[in-house]
Design an enzyme around this catalytic site. Sequence first.
Site, short mmCIF file in Angstrom:
data_model
loop_
_atom_site.label_atom_id
_atom_site.label_comp_id
_atom_site.label_asym_id
_atom_site.label_seq_id
_atom_site.Cartn_x
_atom_site.Cartn_y
_atom_site.Cartn_z
N SER A 1 0.80 -1.24 0.00
CA SER A 1 0.00 0.00 0.00
C SER A 1 0.82 1.28 0.00
CB SER A 1 -0.95 0.01 1.20
OG SER A 1 -2.00 -0.90 1.00
N SER B 1 -5.78 3.18 4.85
CA SER B 1 -5.21 2.50 3.67
C SER B 1 -6.31 1.82 2.87
CB SER B 1 -4.14 1.49 4.08
OG SER B 1 -3.34 1.13 2.98
N LYS C 1 -0.15 3.79 -2.59
CA LYS C 1 -1.16 4.84 -2.45
C LYS C 1 -0.55 6.23 -2.36
CE LYS C 1 -4.52 1.65 -0.59
NZ LYS C 1 -4.27 0.57 0.33
#
Length: 667
Positions: A438, A498, A441
């Site tokens: 993640s 997240s 992101k």
Amino acid sequence: MRFIVILYLAIASNVATQAQVDISNVLQPLINSHQGDVAVAVALLNQDNEIQIAWSHNGDRVMPTASLIKLPVMIEAYRQAATGLVSLDTLLTLDETDKVPGSGILSEHFSAGAQLPLRDAIRLMVRYSDNTATNLVLDVIGLDSTAIAMNELGYPETQIHSKVYRRDTSINLERSKKYGLGSTTANDMVDLLVRLERCELGSTKDTEAMRTHLLSCDDTGRFPRFLPSGTPVAHKTGAVNRTRTAAGIIYAPSAKIVLCVLTDNNKDESWTNENAAHLLCANLAKAAFDFAQRTVRNSDDAQPDASVSEVLRIGNSGELVETLQRTLNAKFDFELSEDGDFGPATEAAVREFQTAHSLPITGTVNAETWGALGELVFGSDVSVADPEVVNAETLPLDPLLDPHAAPQVTARAYTVVETETGIELSSFRANERLPNASTTKLMTAYVVLDLARKRPELLDETVTISLRAANTGGSSSGLRAGEQLPVSELLYGLLLPSGNDASVALAEHVGQELGTGDPYDAFIDAMNEYAKKLQLLSTHFVNPHGLTTEDHYSSAFDLAKLARAALELPMMRELVSCRQHGCRVTSVDGYSRNVIWYNTNRLLRQEGFKGLKTGTTSAAGACLVAFGERDGKSRVVVVLGCANSDARYADARNLFAWSWREGPAAR
């Protein structure tokens, strides 16, 4: 049902009753501590597949299965193939309308018109829990066939009610509403797996094929998680918001452990590796494994004086299996593939060898069989020097430890960068391409905020959460299909919890202005274009969230460069340093509700740390891109592939502390 009958018979025996008390004392406290509904059944088999101990908790309680129901679907598909109703070689054609969201690889990575055999669709259904593949299989075998077959086998509560993500196809609306995709009991699943292991549900060849599918299941966060490395586990799992399930066979050295764990109404609905129900499955598997090691002994394991004590059996793999195969080939004229996988051919050869040498015919390589094999034949590249030469050799030493060197960490790769200048103060494998979870992101947010710098009204635009976004697996912001909120608020849902769902929703919305075709694809293209502009030479994106997929990677140094660039954007520092954020969402259906998001970055609890992003997947390990300030100096630290979540924070703190104390810019 056979398992229940065996359970009742076992209770009649004083020895079995004591064993049940013992295993209950081990497993029940774990169950009692869980916040949610739990049903568990376990059977310990010896190598002749005789049940030594059987125990259950709420074993007959009907529970939702989630994707665990795909295991009975697999069994019915092979049963139909055995009777000629279907062929495992039948080519299935993927249509765009077949694609459904959620787990799997077909929907995202295969184009309409792609063809694959039924056998491969079953493999995808089990290995990756592929929802689209499951529906393709159901189209071939018939939606109602699994429930009919399970009823005939004595499991009337084991049913699949509809296609995956296709409630409109339900063949039992009441059960669909109550249990979702499927239903079963823990006792039913254990009995079904015992019969599978005994080859009672198909031929030896079909049983081995189904076992191989289950051994390939890629979920390592439940049963395999705390087991000794290399322990074969033939299993299937399932997960939807409040329901988490797992069932399978654990091949321990002393026994086969057949275990089913069904949970529902779980308080913890998170999608991290630390989900309470997933940990319950892992802890129950480890507890049952340890109990079996203490309790169940097989005659072929009890040879303590033999020179080789490790027992090999079907499902094992590795160098020792390869050595076994090479020895059988070289010394006894077998023609085995020396691939290191203990499959049916190797088992058949072992049985033949045992027959020829008047050994117990078990198909497992125990101490007695090792002894009969004699000296093992290792690979041609294995050369061991004379002991006198080895013992006389003086081995070189590494230099004295440098007290000013950066600390040793668990991270597979890391970098420490001076924020203002970009100077790299310390690094290890910093340019290696690795899965980055993640931390992806950061680029998702970067694209949105850079576009907003040029067109500020973008932040006020309303995003409607699509079904695709809401159904994205993994970590989530908890938004539902049809709910609406501004881009500026959705960015908090992206970066704090997240949210994979938030990443997809942003990609779909912002991508509308980036090109023709699918807005989602246009957004991914933009992410890669930004990577080129920022000269991220070891980075490529396939999705906006970082869930593991081929050709999706970055490097520690690239992520540090991205972090430095991101910190220059308006609003980014506010987003990545925010510890919690609440907002109000509305829905196209007319309701509204409040949501609150908490930042997954535990460094923010400590003074001096200001962001940026965590990331965790099985492939990537625990990752962190961190930003800290102290005494007028600021650093970006990136750690990838850390041993676990705690380790990534310890690694990052140690690297920050070193950089402020000993780093070149500190002296």
